[in-house]
Design an enzyme around this catalytic site. Sequence first.
Site, short mmCIF file in Angstrom:
data_model
loop_
_atom_site.label_atom_id
_atom_site.label_comp_id
_atom_site.label_asym_id
_atom_site.label_seq_id
_atom_site.Cartn_x
_atom_site.Cartn_y
_atom_site.Cartn_z
CB VAL A 130 -0.95 -0.14 1.15
CG1 VAL A 130 -1.84 1.19 1.37
CG2 VAL A 130 -2.00 -1.04 1.18
N GLY A 148 -13.98 -19.50 -8.49
CA GLY A 148 -12.60 -19.92 -8.45
C GLY A 148 -12.48 -20.77 -7.33
CB CYS A 158 -7.22 -7.35 1.61
SG CYS A 158 -5.76 -6.63 1.30
C1 UGA Z 1 -8.71 -6.32 -2.17
C2 UGA Z 1 -9.95 -5.30 -2.66
O1 UGA Z 1 -10.47 -5.62 -3.81
C3 UGA Z 1 -9.14 -3.99 -2.75
O2 UGA Z 1 -10.28 -3.00 -3.10
C4 UGA Z 1 -8.78 -3.60 -1.30
O3 UGA Z 1 -8.09 -2.22 -1.45
C5 UGA Z 1 -7.65 -4.63 -0.86
O4 UGA Z 1 -8.30 -5.73 -1.00
C6 UGA Z 1 -7.19 -4.21 0.43
O5 UGA Z 1 -7.89 -4.24 1.30
O6 UGA Z 1 -5.98 -3.83 0.65
P1 UGA Z 1 -6.77 -7.79 -3.08
O7 UGA Z 1 -6.73 -8.36 -1.93
O8 UGA Z 1 -5.72 -7.05 -4.24
O9 UGA Z 1 -7.91 -6.43 -3.23
O10 UGA Z 1 -7.47 -8.68 -4.23
P2 UGA Z 1 -8.73 -8.80 -5.26
O11 UGA Z 1 -8.50 -8.68 -6.75
O12 UGA Z 1 -10.01 -7.98 -4.62
O13 UGA Z 1 -9.21 -10.43 -4.90
C7 UGA Z 1 -9.24 -11.15 -3.80
C8 UGA Z 1 -9.50 -12.49 -3.74
O14 UGA Z 1 -10.73 -12.76 -4.39
C9 UGA Z 1 -8.47 -13.35 -4.98
O15 UGA Z 1 -8.08 -14.45 -4.27
C10 UGA Z 1 -9.05 -13.59 -6.02
O16 UGA Z 1 -8.80 -14.50 -6.79
C11 UGA Z 1 -10.63 -13.65 -5.42
N1 UGA Z 1 -11.69 -13.19 -6.60
C12 UGA Z 1 -11.82 -11.88 -7.14
C13 UGA Z 1 -12.33 -14.20 -7.11
O17 UGA Z 1 -12.29 -15.44 -6.72
N2 UGA Z 1 -13.46 -14.02 -7.99
C14 UGA Z 1 -13.66 -12.78 -8.55
O18 UGA Z 1 -14.71 -12.63 -9.32
C15 UGA Z 1 -12.64 -11.51 -7.88
#
Ligand code: UGA
Length: 443
Positions: free
Chosen positions: A11, A254, A261
């Site tokens: 961050v 998935g 997070c």
């Molecule tokens: C997440 C939030 O999206 C951000 O907005 C937030 O700032 C961040 O946490 C944080 O609190 O710092 P991030 O952890 O980088 O971001 O990851 P995401 O892209 O949100 O994905 C999270 C998880 O959900 C991953 O394991 C991803 O594979 C999974 N996911 C996401 C799915 O399985 N399906 C989806 O459609 C979307």
Amino acid sequence: MNIAVIGTGYVGLPTGVGFAELGNNVICIDKLSAKIDMLNSGKITIFEEGLEDLYHKNRSEGVLKFSSDIGDIEWADVVIIAVGTPTHPVTKEADLKYLYQAAEDIAPHLKKYTVVAIKSTVPVSTGESVEKLIAKMNPSADFDLVSLPEFLREGFAVYDFFNPDRIVIGTDSERAVLILKRLYEPFEGKTKILVTARNSAEVIKYASNAFLAMKVLYINEISNFCEKCGARIEEVALGIGLDSRIGPKFLKPGPGYGGSCFPKDTLALANMAKRCNVNLHLTDTAIEKNEQRKIDMAHRIAELVPDGATVAVLGLTYKSGTDDVRESPAVDICRELLRLGVALRAYDPKGMNNAREQLKDAVYYAKNPYDAAGGADILAILTEWSEFAKLNFRRVKAAMRQAKIIDLRNLLARDQVEGFEYHRLGEGCLESEKMREQIAPIN
Ligand code: UGA
């Protein structure tokens, strides 16, 4: 404007680099002098798409500096705290030791009016505690303590920094709002800048992440249902996502959500609420069912191969575009597969070193995807790296003992994997006449 960012992790570093790019003077401060030495010698410490170029550019322009001396905050108009708040081993809430340490460290150096903004994800009312702590340590300090939650996704942190859906400023201080609105001026008219009470801003962050985690859990459940009722999850996701009240994002099935997070923040939110005598049933369920999903996925893989089989694992990070394996479903699935007696040959484009720290020598770390496939009974795609979709599957097939693929990210198209027994999520055929009868319309 002069900005100090404390903490140079996933961050802090993109935030510091981003504010420098927007025309501010930025100093990024970290206690780990090894990190600062690296950053000062021109070597970036984390992988984030697009970050390295901006880091070099702003460093060479002299507007982005790095230091391990906390005294350097004295020059700043805004101090942004972006230290880690991992899960506390006992309370299961956010562990605030780094945050309180940062507050204690900066307190004596607040010598002119300063906005101190907490970007780390912290439990509701932490802002109040930190404000009291700083005021106690330095009664003459002239400052406002603001909650400035971050919504950066790993792997897209630079994109998200410059294209935020919203900016949330949690404070009652008009003076602080004026300064932060100046800082965020480049976003004026492009994105909503929301000023809220400090506690509201703190809750917005947790409630957003928990909602998104539940959305992922929901689509995973619907995906399970599609497998049993002859529907296709992609079509269903498209169909529901076109409803503007639902939206198309976060509807990809998935192996479960992971990362630093969602798992941490859902747990912290649920525990925080319990302390307020509120049960967040949906959040509690998301936590439990997401853990179960990872185990279920490992069993689904193991059931497709004989005892003592070898599984080629493609993808170890919790999602593509990052080297991060924290709370990665892929790593948890590997652990469960190992427990079930399966041999693993794993490959990830960016996460090998981090995964090695977690899985140690229990896994063969392959040189490339074809090496991972060597002698394997099944190929399991656990992370959606686009390069896996570009593999030469003839070569993959030639390397494997059995031509079998399980794709837990629905990354591949069926015509790519002709000649393989191919399994993906959320795509079912009606298993039996009995099932057909069960779901057939009543009349
Ligand atoms: C997440 C939030 O999206 C951000 O907005 C937030 O700032 C961040 O946490 C944080 O609190 O710092 P991030 O952890 O980088 O971001 O990851 P995401 O892209 O949100 O994905 C999270 C998880 O959900 C991953 O394991 C991803 O594979 C999974 N996911 C996401 C799915 O399985 N399906 C989806 O459609 C979307």
